[in-house]
Design a protein around this motif. Sequence first.
Motif, PDB file in Angstrom:
ATOM      1  N   GLN A  85       0.839  -1.199   0.000  1.00 48.91           N
ATOM      2  CA  GLN A  85       0.000   0.000   0.000  1.00 48.91           C
ATOM      3  C   GLN A  85       0.877   1.254   0.000  1.00 48.91           C
ATOM      4  O   GLN A  85       0.563   2.234  -0.658  1.00 48.91           O
ATOM      5  CB  GLN A  85      -0.928   0.018   1.207  1.00 48.91           C
ATOM      6  CG  GLN A  85      -2.024  -1.012   1.146  1.00 48.91           C
ATOM      7  CD  GLN A  85      -2.933  -0.787  -0.037  1.00 48.91           C
ATOM      8  OE1 GLN A  85      -2.728  -1.321  -1.121  1.00 48.91           O
ATOM      9  NE2 GLN A  85      -3.949   0.022   0.158  1.00 48.91           N
ATOM     10  N   ARG A  86       1.984   1.218   0.736  1.00 54.46           N
ATOM     11  CA  ARG A  86       2.895   2.361   0.771  1.00 54.46           C
ATOM     12  C   ARG A  86       3.505   2.608  -0.597  1.00 54.46           C
ATOM     13  O   ARG A  86       3.688   3.743  -1.011  1.00 54.46           O
ATOM     14  CB  ARG A  86       3.999   2.134   1.804  1.00 54.46           C
ATOM     15  CG  ARG A  86       3.483   2.195   3.203  1.00 54.46           C
ATOM     16  CD  ARG A  86       4.523   1.753   4.184  1.00 54.46           C
ATOM     17  NE  ARG A  86       3.901   1.621   5.485  1.00 54.46           N
ATOM     18  CZ  ARG A  86       4.496   1.908   6.612  1.00 54.46           C
ATOM     19  NH1 ARG A  86       5.737   2.317   6.628  1.00 54.46           N
ATOM     20  NH2 ARG A  86       3.853   1.755   7.743  1.00 54.46           N
ATOM     21  N   VAL A  87       3.832   1.519  -1.301  1.00 51.77           N
ATOM     22  CA  VAL A  87       4.354   1.655  -2.662  1.00 51.77           C
ATOM     23  C   VAL A  87       3.312   2.346  -3.540  1.00 51.77           C
ATOM     24  O   VAL A  87       3.631   3.253  -4.305  1.00 51.77           O
ATOM     25  CB  VAL A  87       4.751   0.280  -3.255  1.00 51.77           C
ATOM     26  CG1 VAL A  87       4.996   0.378  -4.755  1.00 51.77           C
ATOM     27  CG2 VAL A  87       5.978  -0.274  -2.548  1.00 51.77           C
ATOM     28  N   ALA A  88       2.061   1.931  -3.420  1.00 53.92           N
ATOM     29  CA  ALA A  88       0.990   2.534  -4.225  1.00 53.92           C
ATOM     30  C   ALA A  88       0.840   4.016  -3.902  1.00 53.92           C
ATOM     31  O   ALA A  88       0.650   4.843  -4.803  1.00 53.92           O
ATOM     32  CB  ALA A  88      -0.326   1.801  -3.995  1.00 53.92           C
ATOM     33  N   ILE A  89       0.942   4.368  -2.630  1.00 51.02           N
ATOM     34  CA  ILE A  89       0.836   5.774  -2.220  1.00 51.02           C
ATOM     35  C   ILE A  89       2.017   6.568  -2.757  1.00 51.02           C
ATOM     36  O   ILE A  89       1.861   7.672  -3.270  1.00 51.02           O
ATOM     37  CB  ILE A  89       0.745   5.884  -0.682  1.00 51.02           C
ATOM     38  CG1 ILE A  89      -0.602   5.344  -0.214  1.00 51.02           C
ATOM     39  CG2 ILE A  89       0.952   7.324  -0.216  1.00 51.02           C
ATOM     40  CD1 ILE A  89      -0.689   5.115   1.278  1.00 51.02           C
ATOM     41  N   ALA A  90       3.210   5.995  -2.678  1.00 59.67           N
ATOM     42  CA  ALA A  90       4.409   6.696  -3.147  1.00 59.67           C
ATOM     43  C   ALA A  90       4.460   6.789  -4.665  1.00 59.67           C
ATOM     44  O   ALA A  90       4.978   7.754  -5.216  1.00 59.67           O
ATOM     45  CB  ALA A  90       5.655   5.982  -2.634  1.00 59.67           C
ATOM     46  N   ARG A 114      -7.648   7.546  -5.187  1.00 63.79           N
ATOM     47  CA  ARG A 114      -7.358   6.508  -4.190  1.00 63.79           C
ATOM     48  C   ARG A 114      -8.687   5.855  -3.863  1.00 63.79           C
ATOM     49  O   ARG A 114      -9.508   6.427  -3.171  1.00 63.79           O
ATOM     50  CB  ARG A 114      -6.768   7.099  -2.914  1.00 63.79           C
ATOM     51  CG  ARG A 114      -5.508   7.863  -3.093  1.00 63.79           C
ATOM     52  CD  ARG A 114      -4.339   6.909  -3.296  1.00 63.79           C
ATOM     53  NE  ARG A 114      -3.158   7.669  -3.576  1.00 63.79           N
ATOM     54  CZ  ARG A 114      -2.796   8.070  -4.782  1.00 63.79           C
ATOM     55  NH1 ARG A 114      -3.530   7.779  -5.819  1.00 63.79           N
ATOM     56  NH2 ARG A 114      -1.709   8.769  -4.980  1.00 63.79           N
ATOM     57  N   ASP A 115      -8.916   4.673  -4.368  1.00 66.41           N
ATOM     58  CA  ASP A 115     -10.177   3.968  -4.148  1.00 66.41           C
ATOM     59  C   ASP A 115      -9.994   2.934  -3.048  1.00 66.41           C
ATOM     60  O   ASP A 115      -9.422   1.876  -3.264  1.00 66.41           O
ATOM     61  CB  ASP A 115     -10.631   3.304  -5.451  1.00 66.41           C
ATOM     62  CG  ASP A 115     -12.040   2.750  -5.367  1.00 66.41           C
ATOM     63  OD1 ASP A 115     -12.673   2.863  -4.291  1.00 66.41           O
ATOM     64  OD2 ASP A 115     -12.513   2.197  -6.367  1.00 66.41           O
ATOM     65  N   GLU A 116     -10.446   3.267  -1.852  1.00 69.87           N
ATOM     66  CA  GLU A 116     -10.364   2.395  -0.674  1.00 69.87           C
ATOM     67  C   GLU A 116      -8.958   1.840  -0.467  1.00 69.87           C
ATOM     68  O   GLU A 116      -8.774   0.634  -0.337  1.00 69.87           O
ATOM     69  CB  GLU A 116     -11.369   1.242  -0.810  1.00 69.87           C
ATOM     70  CG  GLU A 116     -12.791   1.703  -0.960  1.00 69.87           C
ATOM     71  CD  GLU A 116     -13.582   1.611   0.322  1.00 69.87           C
ATOM     72  OE1 GLU A 116     -13.007   1.343   1.392  1.00 69.87           O
ATOM     73  OE2 GLU A 116     -14.782   1.814   0.238  1.00 69.87           O
ATOM     74  N   PRO A 117      -7.937   2.703  -0.411  1.00 71.20           N
ATOM     75  CA  PRO A 117      -6.569   2.198  -0.340  1.00 71.20           C
ATOM     76  C   PRO A 117      -6.229   1.462   0.960  1.00 71.20           C
ATOM     77  O   PRO A 117      -5.288   0.681   0.993  1.00 71.20           O
ATOM     78  CB  PRO A 117      -5.715   3.449  -0.493  1.00 71.20           C
ATOM     79  CG  PRO A 117      -6.580   4.548   0.005  1.00 71.20           C
ATOM     80  CD  PRO A 117      -7.968   4.159  -0.382  1.00 71.20           C
ATOM     81  N   PHE A 118      -6.997   1.687   2.026  1.00 71.70           N
ATOM     82  CA  PHE A 118      -6.673   1.063   3.304  1.00 71.70           C
ATOM     83  C   PHE A 118      -7.629  -0.061   3.688  1.00 71.70           C
ATOM     84  O   PHE A 118      -7.547  -0.613   4.780  1.00 71.70           O
ATOM     85  CB  PHE A 118      -6.680   2.110   4.427  1.00 71.70           C
ATOM     86  CG  PHE A 118      -5.836   3.317   4.141  1.00 71.70           C
ATOM     87  CD1 PHE A 118      -4.608   3.205   3.502  1.00 71.70           C
ATOM     88  CD2 PHE A 118      -6.269   4.568   4.501  1.00 71.70           C
ATOM     89  CE1 PHE A 118      -3.836   4.318   3.237  1.00 71.70           C
ATOM     90  CE2 PHE A 118      -5.494   5.697   4.248  1.00 71.70           C
ATOM     91  CZ  PHE A 118      -4.283   5.565   3.617  1.00 71.70           C
ATOM     92  N   ALA A 119      -8.537  -0.412   2.820  1.00 74.94           N
ATOM     93  CA  ALA A 119      -9.599  -1.365   3.152  1.00 74.94           C
ATOM     94  C   ALA A 119      -9.087  -2.724   3.604  1.00 74.94           C
ATOM     95  O   ALA A 119      -9.655  -3.333   4.504  1.00 74.94           O
ATOM     96  CB  ALA A 119     -10.541  -1.533   1.960  1.00 74.94           C
ATOM     97  N   ALA A 120      -8.027  -3.223   3.022  1.00 78.50           N
ATOM     98  CA  ALA A 120      -7.558  -4.578   3.327  1.00 78.50           C
ATOM     99  C   ALA A 120      -6.457  -4.611   4.386  1.00 78.50           C
ATOM    100  O   ALA A 120      -5.832  -5.646   4.585  1.00 78.50           O
ATOM    101  CB  ALA A 120      -7.054  -5.246   2.046  1.00 78.50           C
ATOM    102  N   LEU A 121      -6.242  -3.500   5.073  1.00 84.10           N
ATOM    103  CA  LEU A 121      -5.149  -3.440   6.038  1.00 84.10           C
ATOM    104  C   LEU A 121      -5.638  -3.634   7.461  1.00 84.10           C
ATOM    105  O   LEU A 121      -6.787  -3.343   7.791  1.00 84.10           O
ATOM    106  CB  LEU A 121      -4.447  -2.079   5.934  1.00 84.10           C
ATOM    107  CG  LEU A 121      -3.832  -1.747   4.582  1.00 84.10           C
ATOM    108  CD1 LEU A 121      -3.265  -0.340   4.611  1.00 84.10           C
ATOM    109  CD2 LEU A 121      -2.764  -2.749   4.215  1.00 84.10           C
TER     110      LEU A 121
END
Length: 152
Positions: free
Chosen positions: A36-41, A53-60
Motif C-alpha cells: 500500500q505504501r508503494v501505491a501511495i508513493a 485513491r479507491d479504498e486504499p486502506f480497506a484490506a489493512l
Amino acid sequence: MARSERASRMEELPSPVDLSGMAGRRTWELSGGRRQRVAIARAPAAEPQVPLRDEPFAALDALTRERLREEVRTLASTTGPTVLFVTHSAEEAALLGCRVLAMAAGPGRVVAEVPVPLPRDPGTDVASLRGDPAFAALRTEPAAATRSPVAA
C-alpha cells in the motif's frame, strides 16, 4: 519518463512513506502494508492532475491503516495536489479530507457536500481531532445525508 528520471524519483519518494531499503525487493516480498505504501508513493511520481485513491486502506489491519493515514496526511501537506479519496469510513474521510462528498447508491450521485473545518497540518494530534465536536459531526452528517428521502 526516462529511465534515469525514474531512478532519481524512486530515490526521492521512499522516505515519506517509510520504504527505505525496499527498492530492490520484488512485489511478493513485501507485506500488504508495504505494498500500500508503494501505491501511495507511486502516484505522485507519475504527476497525475487528480490522483484517485479507491479504498486504499480497506484490506489493512487497524494499526497499519492508522500509520498510513498519518503518512497520507503528511504527504498531502507537503505535496499539495488534489486527491480524490474514496472510502466508506466517515472517520477516514474526516481525518484525510478537506471536504466530504456523500453519495447515494444506484446510480451514484452526490447528495451532500460537507466541508471539513479541522486543522490540516501534519503536526496536529489525531487524538485531539477525534475529541473535537466538529469531528463528531463529520462522522454523522454524510451518513445521515445518504439516508434522507432525497438520497433515495
